[in-house]
Scaffold this motif. Structure first.
Motif, PDB file in Angstrom:
ATOM      1  N   ILE A  38       1.183  15.060  11.875  1.00 21.18           N
ATOM      2  CA  ILE A  38       1.951  15.738  10.816  1.00 21.18           C
ATOM      3  C   ILE A  38       2.573  17.011  11.358  1.00 21.18           C
ATOM      4  O   ILE A  38       3.760  17.269  11.134  1.00 21.18           O
ATOM      5  CB  ILE A  38       1.074  16.056   9.587  1.00 21.18           C
ATOM      6  CG1 ILE A  38       0.772  14.782   8.802  1.00 21.18           C
ATOM      7  CG2 ILE A  38       1.769  17.067   8.669  1.00 21.18           C
ATOM      8  CD1 ILE A  38      -0.058  15.002   7.557  1.00 21.18           C
ATOM      9  N   ASN A  39       1.797  17.807  12.064  1.00 18.54           N
ATOM     10  CA  ASN A  39       2.336  19.074  12.583  1.00 18.54           C
ATOM     11  C   ASN A  39       3.524  18.844  13.518  1.00 18.54           C
ATOM     12  O   ASN A  39       4.501  19.591  13.491  1.00 18.54           O
ATOM     13  CB  ASN A  39       1.241  19.878  13.290  1.00 18.54           C
ATOM     14  CG  ASN A  39       0.249  20.481  12.318  1.00 18.54           C
ATOM     15  OD1 ASN A  39       0.544  20.666  11.137  1.00 18.54           O
ATOM     16  ND2 ASN A  39      -0.947  20.782  12.799  1.00 18.54           N
ATOM     17  N   GLY A  40       3.447  17.780  14.325  1.00 19.33           N
ATOM     18  CA  GLY A  40       4.576  17.455  15.204  1.00 19.33           C
ATOM     19  C   GLY A  40       5.824  17.101  14.420  1.00 19.33           C
ATOM     20  O   GLY A  40       6.932  17.536  14.765  1.00 19.33           O
ATOM     21  N   LEU A  41       5.657  16.339  13.336  1.00 18.82           N
ATOM     22  CA  LEU A  41       6.811  15.960  12.516  1.00 18.82           C
ATOM     23  C   LEU A  41       7.346  17.140  11.708  1.00 18.82           C
ATOM     24  O   LEU A  41       8.559  17.262  11.511  1.00 18.82           O
ATOM     25  CB  LEU A  41       6.448  14.793  11.602  1.00 18.82           C
ATOM     26  CG  LEU A  41       6.156  13.472  12.313  1.00 18.82           C
ATOM     27  CD1 LEU A  41       5.670  12.424  11.319  1.00 18.82           C
ATOM     28  CD2 LEU A  41       7.373  12.979  13.077  1.00 18.82           C
TER      29      LEU A  41
ATOM     30  N   LYS B  97      11.795  18.999   2.292  1.00 21.70           N
ATOM     31  CA  LYS B  97      10.507  18.688   1.675  1.00 21.70           C
ATOM     32  C   LYS B  97      10.241  17.223   1.973  1.00 21.70           C
ATOM     33  O   LYS B  97      11.166  16.412   2.053  1.00 21.70           O
ATOM     34  CB  LYS B  97      10.521  18.985   0.176  1.00 21.70           C
ATOM     35  CG  LYS B  97      11.594  18.276  -0.620  1.00 21.70           C
ATOM     36  CD  LYS B  97      11.566  18.752  -2.064  1.00 21.70           C
ATOM     37  CE  LYS B  97      12.628  18.031  -2.883  1.00 21.70           C
ATOM     38  NZ  LYS B  97      12.580  18.443  -4.285  1.00 21.70           N
ATOM     39  N   ALA B  98       8.969  16.901   2.177  1.00 20.51           N
ATOM     40  CA  ALA B  98       8.652  15.558   2.659  1.00 20.51           C
ATOM     41  C   ALA B  98       7.376  15.022   2.026  1.00 20.51           C
ATOM     42  O   ALA B  98       6.511  15.770   1.587  1.00 20.51           O
ATOM     43  CB  ALA B  98       8.495  15.575   4.178  1.00 20.51           C
ATOM     44  N   ILE B  99       7.306  13.710   2.029  1.00 17.42           N
ATOM     45  CA  ILE B  99       6.097  12.997   1.668  1.00 17.42           C
ATOM     46  C   ILE B  99       5.653  12.244   2.920  1.00 17.42           C
ATOM     47  O   ILE B  99       6.392  11.420   3.459  1.00 17.42           O
ATOM     48  CB  ILE B  99       6.323  11.982   0.516  1.00 17.42           C
ATOM     49  CG1 ILE B  99       6.955  12.657  -0.707  1.00 17.42           C
ATOM     50  CG2 ILE B  99       5.004  11.282   0.176  1.00 17.42           C
ATOM     51  CD1 ILE B  99       6.120  13.709  -1.385  1.00 17.42           C
ATOM     52  N   PHE B 100       4.453  12.572   3.395  1.00 19.46           N
ATOM     53  CA  PHE B 100       3.843  11.860   4.511  1.00 19.46           C
ATOM     54  C   PHE B 100       2.983  10.767   3.909  1.00 19.46           C
ATOM     55  O   PHE B 100       2.105  11.034   3.095  1.00 19.46           O
ATOM     56  CB  PHE B 100       2.997  12.817   5.361  1.00 19.46           C
ATOM     57  CG  PHE B 100       3.803  13.903   6.002  1.00 19.46           C
ATOM     58  CD1 PHE B 100       4.388  13.712   7.245  1.00 19.46           C
ATOM     59  CD2 PHE B 100       3.985  15.116   5.364  1.00 19.46           C
ATOM     60  CE1 PHE B 100       5.133  14.721   7.841  1.00 19.46           C
ATOM     61  CE2 PHE B 100       4.724  16.128   5.947  1.00 19.46           C
ATOM     62  CZ  PHE B 100       5.307  15.929   7.182  1.00 19.46           C
TER      63      PHE B 100
ATOM     64  N   SER C 105       5.554  19.928   0.559  1.00 21.61           N
ATOM     65  CA  SER C 105       5.297  18.574   1.041  1.00 21.61           C
ATOM     66  C   SER C 105       3.902  18.089   0.668  1.00 21.61           C
ATOM     67  O   SER C 105       3.037  18.883   0.301  1.00 21.61           O
ATOM     68  CB  SER C 105       5.481  18.533   2.558  1.00 21.61           C
ATOM     69  OG  SER C 105       6.814  18.896   2.894  1.00 21.61           O
ATOM     70  N   TYR C 106       3.706  16.772   0.782  1.00 21.49           N
ATOM     71  CA  TYR C 106       2.449  16.119   0.428  1.00 21.49           C
ATOM     72  C   TYR C 106       2.108  15.059   1.466  1.00 21.49           C
ATOM     73  O   TYR C 106       2.995  14.470   2.072  1.00 21.49           O
ATOM     74  CB  TYR C 106       2.564  15.390  -0.915  1.00 21.49           C
ATOM     75  CG  TYR C 106       2.807  16.262  -2.103  1.00 21.49           C
ATOM     76  CD1 TYR C 106       1.761  16.645  -2.935  1.00 21.49           C
ATOM     77  CD2 TYR C 106       4.099  16.703  -2.418  1.00 21.49           C
ATOM     78  CE1 TYR C 106       1.989  17.441  -4.057  1.00 21.49           C
ATOM     79  CE2 TYR C 106       4.336  17.500  -3.532  1.00 21.49           C
ATOM     80  CZ  TYR C 106       3.275  17.862  -4.340  1.00 21.49           C
ATOM     81  OH  TYR C 106       3.500  18.645  -5.441  1.00 21.49           O
ATOM     82  N   MET C 107       0.810  14.785   1.614  1.00 23.02           N
ATOM     83  CA  MET C 107       0.313  13.627   2.359  1.00 23.02           C
ATOM     84  C   MET C 107      -0.430  12.774   1.359  1.00 23.02           C
ATOM     85  O   MET C 107      -1.271  13.276   0.610  1.00 23.02           O
ATOM     86  CB  MET C 107      -0.641  14.071   3.477  1.00 23.02           C
ATOM     87  CG  MET C 107      -1.388  12.937   4.175  1.00 23.02           C
ATOM     88  SD  MET C 107      -0.326  11.947   5.243  1.00 23.02           S
ATOM     89  CE  MET C 107      -1.309  10.448   5.422  1.00 23.02           C
ATOM     90  N   ILE C 108      -0.117  11.477   1.318  1.00 25.67           N
ATOM     91  CA  ILE C 108      -0.799  10.575   0.402  1.00 25.67           C
ATOM     92  C   ILE C 108      -1.234   9.310   1.127  1.00 25.67           C
ATOM     93  O   ILE C 108      -0.503   8.780   1.966  1.00 25.67           O
ATOM     94  CB  ILE C 108       0.053  10.233  -0.846  1.00 25.67           C
ATOM     95  CG1 ILE C 108      -0.777   9.430  -1.843  1.00 25.67           C
ATOM     96  CG2 ILE C 108       1.362   9.574  -0.472  1.00 25.67           C
ATOM     97  CD1 ILE C 108      -0.231   9.416  -3.254  1.00 25.67           C
TER      98      ILE C 108
END
Length: 174
Positions: A109-112, A4-7, A123-126
């Motif tokens: 994001i899709n690449g990562l 799980k990630a935070i972008f 996951s989230y993008m903020i």
């Protein structure tokens, strides 16, 4: 292992937006940014940076100068008692270049997500601008804002610590 990630957007979200920042000595962290990242990592989130760096395409600074800022930020993470960012992805193009890597396109994001086996549902993008939240939404992850004004409904937080506390509270309630 699925992560799980935070972008995170860089300028205006983690560090002060200094308009075409390219000097590592000018990196200045926003209030509660490091505490928020610390809490997110404690909850098991990997942190990744997604940033538009049109200053490269406009000739204001070089990729190497941008890299020196990122090296400073990675070193600071260790100084702050954090793990380094899992990865940093950037778009060097200007808004008129019509590339497919500039936010709000989801390409970075899709690449990562693919590279690091990240679970988009966890996951989230903020970021501090609507395009940051839209980038997350375009990649089918939750898009959030700090200190910004949304042009449509999104979760908005005071800073990264406020966001991290929301995630912590949400995970307890699920």
């Amino acid at each position: 292992m699925i992560k799980k990630a935070i972008f995170l957007d860089r300028d205006g979200t983690i560090i002060t937006d200094k308009h075409y920042l390219h000097d590592p000595n000018e990196v200045e962290y926003l209030p509660n940014a490091t505490n928020g990242m610390k809490l997110l990592q404690k909850m098991g989130y990997s942190l990744l940076i997604i940033t538009n760096q049109s200053g490269i395409g406009r000739g204001y600074y070089t990729k190497e100068q941008m890299d020196s800022v990122h090296i400073q930020m990675q070193n600071d993470m260790i100084t702050f008692g954090l793990q380094k960012y899992l990865d940093i992805a950037f778009c060097p193009h200007g808004p008129d270049d019509l590339c497919n890597c500039r936010k709000p396109h989801p390409t970075l994001i899709n690449g990562l997500i693919s590279k690091w086996n990240i679970d988009p549902n966890s996951s989230y993008m903020i970021g501090d601008k609507d395009i940051d939240a839209k980038t997350g939404q375009n990649a089918n992850i939750k898009g959030c804002l700090i200190r910004g004004k949304a042009d449509h409904e999104k979760l908005i937080f005071q800073d990264l610590l406020d966001f991290a506390n929301y995630i912590k509270k949400s995970s307890r309630n699920s």
